[in-house]
Design a protein around this motif. Structure first.
Motif, PDB file in Angstrom:
ATOM      1  N   ALA A  69       0.824  -1.212   0.000  1.00  0.00           N
ATOM      2  CA  ALA A  69       0.000   0.000   0.000  1.00  0.00           C
ATOM      3  C   ALA A  69       0.855   1.257   0.000  1.00  0.00           C
ATOM      4  O   ALA A  69       1.737   1.428   0.850  1.00  0.00           O
ATOM      5  CB  ALA A  69      -0.916   0.001   1.219  1.00  0.00           C
ATOM      6  N   ASP A  70       0.568   2.134  -0.974  1.00  0.00           N
ATOM      7  CA  ASP A  70       1.234   3.432  -1.073  1.00  0.00           C
ATOM      8  C   ASP A  70       0.195   4.514  -0.791  1.00  0.00           C
ATOM      9  O   ASP A  70      -0.989   4.216  -0.543  1.00  0.00           O
ATOM     10  CB  ASP A  70       1.845   3.589  -2.468  1.00  0.00           C
ATOM     11  N   MET A  71       0.590   5.779  -0.827  1.00  0.00           N
ATOM     12  CA  MET A  71      -0.350   6.836  -0.449  1.00  0.00           C
ATOM     13  C   MET A  71      -0.730   7.773  -1.603  1.00  0.00           C
ATOM     14  O   MET A  71      -1.860   8.272  -1.662  1.00  0.00           O
ATOM     15  CB  MET A  71       0.241   7.661   0.698  1.00  0.00           C
ATOM     16  N   GLU A  72       0.195   8.012  -2.555  1.00  0.00           N
ATOM     17  CA  GLU A  72      -0.070   9.033  -3.576  1.00  0.00           C
ATOM     18  C   GLU A  72      -1.276   8.704  -4.455  1.00  0.00           C
ATOM     19  O   GLU A  72      -1.895   9.610  -5.018  1.00  0.00           O
ATOM     20  CB  GLU A  72       1.173   9.240  -4.454  1.00  0.00           C
ATOM     21  N   GLY A  73      -1.601   7.435  -4.570  1.00  0.00           N
ATOM     22  CA  GLY A  73      -2.722   7.034  -5.421  1.00  0.00           C
ATOM     23  C   GLY A  73      -4.054   6.906  -4.704  1.00  0.00           C
ATOM     24  O   GLY A  73      -5.030   6.437  -5.281  1.00  0.00           O
ATOM     25  N   SER A 149      11.863  -3.572   0.914  1.00  0.00           N
ATOM     26  CA  SER A 149      11.151  -2.293   0.804  1.00  0.00           C
ATOM     27  C   SER A 149       9.654  -2.478   0.560  1.00  0.00           C
ATOM     28  O   SER A 149       8.964  -3.064   1.379  1.00  0.00           O
ATOM     29  CB  SER A 149      11.807  -1.462  -0.307  1.00  0.00           C
ATOM     30  N   MET A 150       9.142  -1.999  -0.576  1.00  0.00           N
ATOM     31  CA  MET A 150       7.712  -2.077  -0.868  1.00  0.00           C
ATOM     32  C   MET A 150       7.233  -3.515  -1.080  1.00  0.00           C
ATOM     33  O   MET A 150       6.032  -3.759  -1.213  1.00  0.00           O
ATOM     34  CB  MET A 150       7.371  -1.251  -2.116  1.00  0.00           C
ATOM     35  N   ASN A 151       8.183  -4.446  -1.139  1.00  0.00           N
ATOM     36  CA  ASN A 151       7.852  -5.861  -1.376  1.00  0.00           C
ATOM     37  C   ASN A 151       8.143  -6.741  -0.161  1.00  0.00           C
ATOM     38  O   ASN A 151       8.095  -7.965  -0.262  1.00  0.00           O
ATOM     39  CB  ASN A 151       8.659  -6.376  -2.573  1.00  0.00           C
ATOM     40  N   TYR A 166      -1.399   3.179  -5.493  1.00  0.00           N
ATOM     41  CA  TYR A 166      -0.201   3.304  -6.322  1.00  0.00           C
ATOM     42  C   TYR A 166      -0.326   4.486  -7.294  1.00  0.00           C
ATOM     43  O   TYR A 166      -1.414   5.023  -7.513  1.00  0.00           O
ATOM     44  CB  TYR A 166       0.054   1.995  -7.074  1.00  0.00           C
ATOM     45  N   HIS A 167       0.800   4.867  -7.887  1.00  0.00           N
ATOM     46  CA  HIS A 167       0.851   6.054  -8.755  1.00  0.00           C
ATOM     47  C   HIS A 167       1.664   5.761 -10.009  1.00  0.00           C
ATOM     48  O   HIS A 167       2.373   4.741 -10.079  1.00  0.00           O
ATOM     49  CB  HIS A 167       1.468   7.237  -7.998  1.00  0.00           C
ATOM     50  N   ALA A 168       1.590   6.671 -10.968  1.00  0.00           N
ATOM     51  CA  ALA A 168       2.284   6.505 -12.257  1.00  0.00           C
ATOM     52  C   ALA A 168       3.789   6.719 -12.091  1.00  0.00           C
ATOM     53  O   ALA A 168       4.241   7.321 -11.107  1.00  0.00           O
ATOM     54  CB  ALA A 168       1.717   7.483 -13.276  1.00  0.00           C
ATOM     55  N   ASP A 178       3.676  11.953  -9.745  1.00  0.00           N
ATOM     56  CA  ASP A 178       4.426  10.923 -10.484  1.00  0.00           C
ATOM     57  C   ASP A 178       5.877  10.870 -10.002  1.00  0.00           C
ATOM     58  O   ASP A 178       6.559  11.882  -9.907  1.00  0.00           O
ATOM     59  CB  ASP A 178       4.384  11.219 -11.987  1.00  0.00           C
ATOM     60  N   HIS A 179       6.321   9.679  -9.662  1.00  0.00           N
ATOM     61  CA  HIS A 179       7.718   9.453  -9.273  1.00  0.00           C
ATOM     62  C   HIS A 179       7.962   7.946  -9.244  1.00  0.00           C
ATOM     63  O   HIS A 179       7.011   7.164  -9.320  1.00  0.00           O
ATOM     64  CB  HIS A 179       8.032  10.075  -7.899  1.00  0.00           C
ATOM     65  N   THR A 180       9.228   7.575  -9.146  1.00  0.00           N
ATOM     66  CA  THR A 180       9.563   6.164  -9.020  1.00  0.00           C
ATOM     67  C   THR A 180      10.569   6.007  -7.889  1.00  0.00           C
ATOM     68  O   THR A 180      11.739   6.353  -8.023  1.00  0.00           O
ATOM     69  CB  THR A 180      10.138   5.602 -10.341  1.00  0.00           C
ATOM     70  N   SER A 197       7.576   1.987 -13.554  1.00  0.00           N
ATOM     71  CA  SER A 197       6.852   2.471 -12.379  1.00  0.00           C
ATOM     72  C   SER A 197       7.239   1.613 -11.182  1.00  0.00           C
ATOM     73  O   SER A 197       7.847   0.550 -11.326  1.00  0.00           O
ATOM     74  CB  SER A 197       5.351   2.328 -12.622  1.00  0.00           C
ATOM     75  N   GLU A 198       6.827   2.078 -10.000  1.00  0.00           N
ATOM     76  CA  GLU A 198       6.992   1.232  -8.817  1.00  0.00           C
ATOM     77  C   GLU A 198       6.197  -0.068  -9.004  1.00  0.00           C
ATOM     78  O   GLU A 198       6.630  -1.140  -8.581  1.00  0.00           O
ATOM     79  CB  GLU A 198       6.532   1.987  -7.570  1.00  0.00           C
ATOM     80  N   ALA A 199       5.029   0.045  -9.636  1.00  0.00           N
ATOM     81  CA  ALA A 199       4.199  -1.144  -9.855  1.00  0.00           C
ATOM     82  C   ALA A 199       4.954  -2.185 -10.685  1.00  0.00           C
ATOM     83  O   ALA A 199       4.922  -3.383 -10.380  1.00  0.00           O
ATOM     84  CB  ALA A 199       2.891  -0.760 -10.542  1.00  0.00           C
TER      85      ALA A 199
HETATM   86 ZN   LIG Z   1       5.293   5.501  -4.269  1.00  0.00          ZN
END
Ligand SMILES: [Zn+2]
Length: 340
Positions: A69-73, A149-151, A166-168, A178-180, A197-199
């Motif tokens: 789970a991220d926050m920007e999206g 990290s995110m994983n 999530y975000h682009a 937008d960032h990575t 992307s982070e995704a």
């Molecule tokens: Zn992020």
């Protein structure tokens, strides 16, 4: 946010051998005992594999889901200040918004028959989600540093993964924040020439464990990005970005309902396929190209052994093994983030 990698050491058991003064009889005894021990170990290993296969059968009936789970999206988030835990007045409200969407995802997954959920808080210092507002049986991974990290927390026992909020990727227009991985130091990230992307980076990490990503939520360009490399993914747009800092957003209530329904569909779809969806992976050899926002950052990042510097602000790293590439990526982020 750039995070350091940790290395784990394997514990090795000490070996014992017969002394120089052993007799033939004692050597025969030692040899016989070694055969007995080896036979017992082989039987134990066979028993263990049987148990593992049994556990996997149970898991197919009682499914295990991983959520990053991220926050920007998240619906309602349009500004960096909202996502910054360092004393920004809107940040506590953002934690509630993020938690509400994660809780909705958990509810939808449970409704579809998922029995176990692990949530990895993947934003900034990774201490954003309010655990007491999630369903009580959900395990939450919180805080940093985390080796993956995110994983963090992914392993082959999961049948599927989902990305919430999530975000682009960096460099996409009409995409909220937008960032990575780093909003400050990273100008561009490519793997095998494709913008990442982070995704995409995280889906490949899930793929290393054989886990497919079946759901994503975010703005329209986060969803479009995920669909470009995961064609079967269930994607829920919770806001329409009209720039980096502006969007028409669903209400928190509508966003949560859409996420709950969407993840329920995704899990039921996975179950009805009768087989696992395909995990994502990059073709090997895997070549990472990370372009920093300044030459100073590349100066420091170029210290990473095995890296190359094809352009003034770009550091590249190639390897057959994706986990190694991922760790190199994170090490480059830490090095490049240490200077401006
Ligand atoms: Zn992020």
């Amino acid at each position: 946010m750039p995070l350091k990698c940790r290395a784990f050491n394997c514990a090795k058991s000490n070996c014992r051998s017969a002394g120089d003064g052993s007799t033939d009889a004692s050597r025969r005894w030692t040899s016989m005992m070694a055969t007995v021990v080896l036979t017992l170990r082989v039987r134990a290993a066979r028993t263990s594999r049987t148990e593992v296969r049994g556990a996997l059968r149970v898991n197919r009936l009682s499914m295990k889901l991983y959520i990053s789970a991220d926050m920007e999206g998240v619906a309602g988030i349009t500004a960096s200040e909202q996502t910054d835990p360092n004393g920004q007045p809107e940040y506590p409200q953002s934690c509630k918004l993020m938690t509400g969407e994660v809780a909705a995802a958990c509810q939808g997954a449970f409704a579809a028959g998922v029995s176990d959920i692990v949530v990895n808080d993947s934003h900034w210092n990774m201490r954003n989600i309010i655990h007491e507002e999630l369903p009580p049986q959900v395990r939450l991974i919180r805080g940093s540093l985390k080796p993956l990290s995110m994983n963090q927390g992914l392993d082959p026992s999961f049948q599927a993964a989902a990305f919430i909020g999530y975000h682009a990727p960096v460099g996409v227009a009409d995409a909220i924040l937008d960032h990575t991985y780093s909003g400050e130091s990273v100008y561009d990230v490519r793997i095998n020439g494709e913008l990442c992307s982070e995704a995409r980076i995280n889906a490949a990490m899930a793929g290393e464990f054989g886990v497919p990503v079946i759901f994503i939520s975010g703005d329209q360009n986060a969803c479009a990005d995920a669909k470009s490399f995961l064609p079967g993914i269930e994607a829920v747009e919770v806001k329409q970005a009209m720039g980096r800092y502006s969007a028409a957003s669903l209400s928190p209530q509508e966003a949560r309902a859409a996420i709950k329904n969407g993840i329920e569909r995704a899990v039921r779809g996975l179950q009805s396929e009768g087989a696992r969806a395909r995990p994502f992976s990059f073709k090997t050899p895997i070549r990472l190209e990370l372009t920093f926002s300044s030459t100073a950052r590349a100066d420091v990042a170029s210290l990473l052994p095995g890296s190359e510097r094809p352009q003034a602000r770009t550091i590249s790293f190639a390897h057959e093994d994706y986990t190694t590439v991922f760790k190199a990526f994170r090490a480059l982020l830490v090095l490049g983030g240490s200077i401006s």
